[in-house]
Design an enzyme around this catalytic site. Structure first.
Site, PDB file in Angstrom:
ATOM      1  N   CYS A   1       3.119  52.824 -23.448  1.00  0.00           N
ATOM      2  CA  CYS A   1       3.004  51.210 -23.419  1.00  0.00           C
ATOM      3  C   CYS A   1       1.785  51.171 -23.525  1.00  0.00           C
ATOM      4  O   CYS A   1       0.991  50.065 -25.175  1.00  0.00           O
ATOM      5  CB  CYS A   1       3.612  50.176 -23.063  1.00  0.00           C
ATOM      6  SG  CYS A   1       3.148  49.918 -21.759  1.00  0.00           S
TER       7      CYS A   1
HETATM    8  C1  UN1 Z   1       3.972  51.614 -19.158  1.00  0.00           C
HETATM    9  O1  UN1 Z   1       3.280  52.377 -20.175  1.00  0.00           O
HETATM   10  O2  UN1 Z   1       5.001  51.082 -20.065  1.00  0.00           O
HETATM   11  O3  UN1 Z   1      -1.561  51.459 -17.332  1.00  0.00           O
HETATM   12  C2  UN1 Z   1       3.225  51.389 -18.511  1.00  0.00           C
HETATM   13  C3  UN1 Z   1      -1.122  52.234 -17.610  1.00  0.00           C
HETATM   14  C4  UN1 Z   1       0.117  53.359 -16.944  1.00  0.00           C
HETATM   15  C5  UN1 Z   1       0.991  52.068 -16.382  1.00  0.00           C
HETATM   16  C6  UN1 Z   1       2.003  52.050 -18.212  1.00  0.00           C
HETATM   17  N1  UN1 Z   1      -0.901  52.112 -15.176  1.00  0.00           N
HETATM   18  O4  UN1 Z   1      -1.147  53.619 -18.512  1.00  0.00           O
END
Ligand code: UN1
Length: 542
Positions: free
Chosen positions: A307
């Site tokens: 995300c």
């Molecule tokens: C996600 O994609 O839901 O900050 C979490 C980041 C990772 C977590 C992603 N530590 O990219």
């Protein structure tokens, strides 16, 4: 069929035709291994080798979800009354067990969702870090003592658990994200019903087993497998029936809004971690090689399925050509393949066939938006593959890296999240234009800027509307003890991780203890303080 959890490894099943283990997976309700009430199942498939089935899992029904809720409600009073340091101790045990089993869990994560081994190790480490952090938080979970305005009266605040939490996470961080949610939830004294992601049931099952092995009492975490539109929806519907005290969800903005509506009309707290179209700005003073590394990793690491992955890459026109020459050279040399077989791949397959299908429609949307396709040809096949593709394309669901240029603010692809290996690139005329573009999408999760001008970095940090910002770093890679979450379309303002997440799983209870033996009225019986008359002309002192 019901098995007792403590009887060990009876779920370890047969070899599949691929020579790999395929398990009979179960829900875990009140510590018992259970099948779906109607016997329904679904399978988990390795996206790098589509005929490698990891196992069969219950397609949970409404009755299963309700049995899990019953167990969570029954376990709540005992768990809430367990001293917080003891709850923390069990959480610490979970972290230590995960460390012991880390290599196996990492390989399992790679087999189930196709992440590279290095990235799967990062995700499992994030779960371990979360356990170690909250082990000690169980020894804090502080409240306050507050001075009363009345004599012989004491005021206190306590953190209280909310009750039964419904946990729904996506499959892209199948170890880290459910731990971000459930570890603070149980540390605060809540109990949980966890709906595992449909594409990562085996990893979720293994993690839930480890949690019980660590000493977690039965019923504190209850695992149900199934579809988002099935078991997930039943869990959300139970909010309307007054059976859930909290929902924590990571997934799409569309589903998040639906959950927010259901929780809102019931005045039930919800944590929503939703989509992103994370911008990364490159300014002329930046170290270009470093910026290229950060942008490339942000866009294509994890096959763009975080995300926090880079969405809009915003490059100052003065360095556009130089940046793009270096960036495209890296994109063209991308090593793609099954990380269980090949070393040094940047990314593997898509998380599952469903994610592949959604990604391909998003690529069509980018094309239809009018953006220029500078690189990428959809799904990789034996006669349509990039130079450094290392696996057998038809074995799995692999995608080309995609680069779209000439993207402008009026295009749909500027605003829509593309979950997969694709980046949309815009040119900025100056810093203000770059900042404007960075703020122009409907999302506000992560963001980044590459610059060596301190004032520019400061203005970006203060002008961007996002929950997270990297300065001379990519958009991904949040650490497990900083607040994680977004603003605008990326969430409802709640945060995961660190001390901040505790707000999401507890409420403040204010207690006053009247020791005077009489009724003293706040505001009304407070003694007045007279001000002394002072007849000094302060202007005479200057
Ligand atoms: C996600 O994609 O839901 O900050 C979490 C980041 C990772 C977590 C992603 N530590 O990219």
């Amino acid at each position: 069929m019901v098995h007792v959890l403590e009887t060990g490894l009876e779920f370890l099943a047969h070899e599949n035709p691929n020579g790999k283990p395929s398990v009979q997976g179960y829900n875990i309700i009140n510590g018992q291994l259970t099948s779906a009430s109607d016997g329904g199942t679904f399978t988990s498939i390795n996206p790098a080798i589509l005929n490698d089935t990891l196992g069969s899992f219950p397609l949970s029904t409404k009755a299963d979800v309700h049995a899990a809720l019953d167990a969570a409600h029954a376990a709540f009073p005992g768990w809430a009354a367990t001293p917080a340091p003891t709850r923390g101790q069990i959480i610490g045990n979970m972290g230590r067990l995960l460390m012991d089993h880390k290599d196996a869990i990492v390989a399992l994560e790679t087999r189930e969702i196709g992440k590279t081994l290095k990235e799967a190790a990062g995700s499992v480490q994030e779960a371990i870090d979360t356990c170690l952090f909250f082990q000690s938080e169980g020894r804090r979970l502080y409240g306050q003592t507050v001075n009363s305005e009345l004599p012989d009266k004491e005021l206190f605040t306590y953190r209280r658990p909310l009750g039964v939490c419904g946990i729904i996470n996506a499959c892209n961080f199948p170890a880290a994200v459910p731990f971000w949610k459930m570890i603070p939830a149980i540390m605060c004294g809540n109990t949980c019903v966890w709906k595992s992601p449909q594409d990562a049931p085996l990893l979720s099952f293994a993690l839930a087993r480890i949690m019980h092995e660590a000493g977690l009492p039965n019923g504190v975490i209850n695992l149900v497998h199934g579809k988002g539109s099935g078991a997930g929806q039943h869990l959300v519907d139970a909010v309307d029936e007054g059976r859930v005290n909290k929902i924590s969800f990571t997934g799409s903005t569309e589903v998040g809004k639906m959950i927010g509506e259901v929780c809102g009309r019931n005045l039930v707290s919800c944590s929503l971690e939703l989509g992103g179209k994370n911008p990364l700005v490159v300014m002329p003073s930046a170290d270009l090689d470093n910026a290229v590394e950060g942008a490339y990793w942000g866009a294509f690491g994890t096959a763009g399925q975080r995300c926090t992955s880079l969405g809009n890459l915003i490059i100052h026109e003065e360095v556009y050509d130089d940046f793009m020459a270096k960036f495209m050279a890296k994109v063209e040399s991308t090593r793609i393949g099954d990380s269980l077989v090949h070393d040094g791949v940047l990314y593997g397959p898509m998380l599952s066939e469903k994610y592949a299908k959604d990604f391909l429609s998003a690529v069509e949307m980018c094309k239809a938006s009018g953006a220029t396709l500078a690189h990428g040809r959809g799904r990789i096949s034996s006669d349509n593959k990039p130079a450094n593709f290392l696996s057998t394309a038809e074995d799995g669901v692999y995608m080309w890296p995609h680069v779209f240029t000439d993207v402008t603010e009026d295009m749909e692809c500027f605003h829509e999240e593309v979950f997969g290996p694709a980046v949309t690139i815009c040119k900025a005329t100056d810093f203000d234009h770059a900042l404007h573009l960075a703020n122009a999408s409907p999302y506000g999760l992560s963001s980044a800027i590459y610059t060596n001008d301190r004032l520019e970095a400061y203005r970006y940090k203060t002008g961007i509307k996002a929950g997270m910002t990297g300065i001379n770093n990519s958009t991904t890679g949040a650490e497990a003890h900083l607040p994680f979450g977004g603003v605008k379309g990326s969430g409802n303002g709640t945060r995961e991780s660190g001390i901040w997440v505790i707000e999401a799983y507890s409420y403040w209870h204010a207690v006053n203890d009247e020791l005077s033996g009489k009724l003293q009225l706040a505001q009304m019986d407070v003694e007045d303080v007279e001000m002394a008359e002072a007849d000094v002309d302060w202007t005479q002192l200057a």
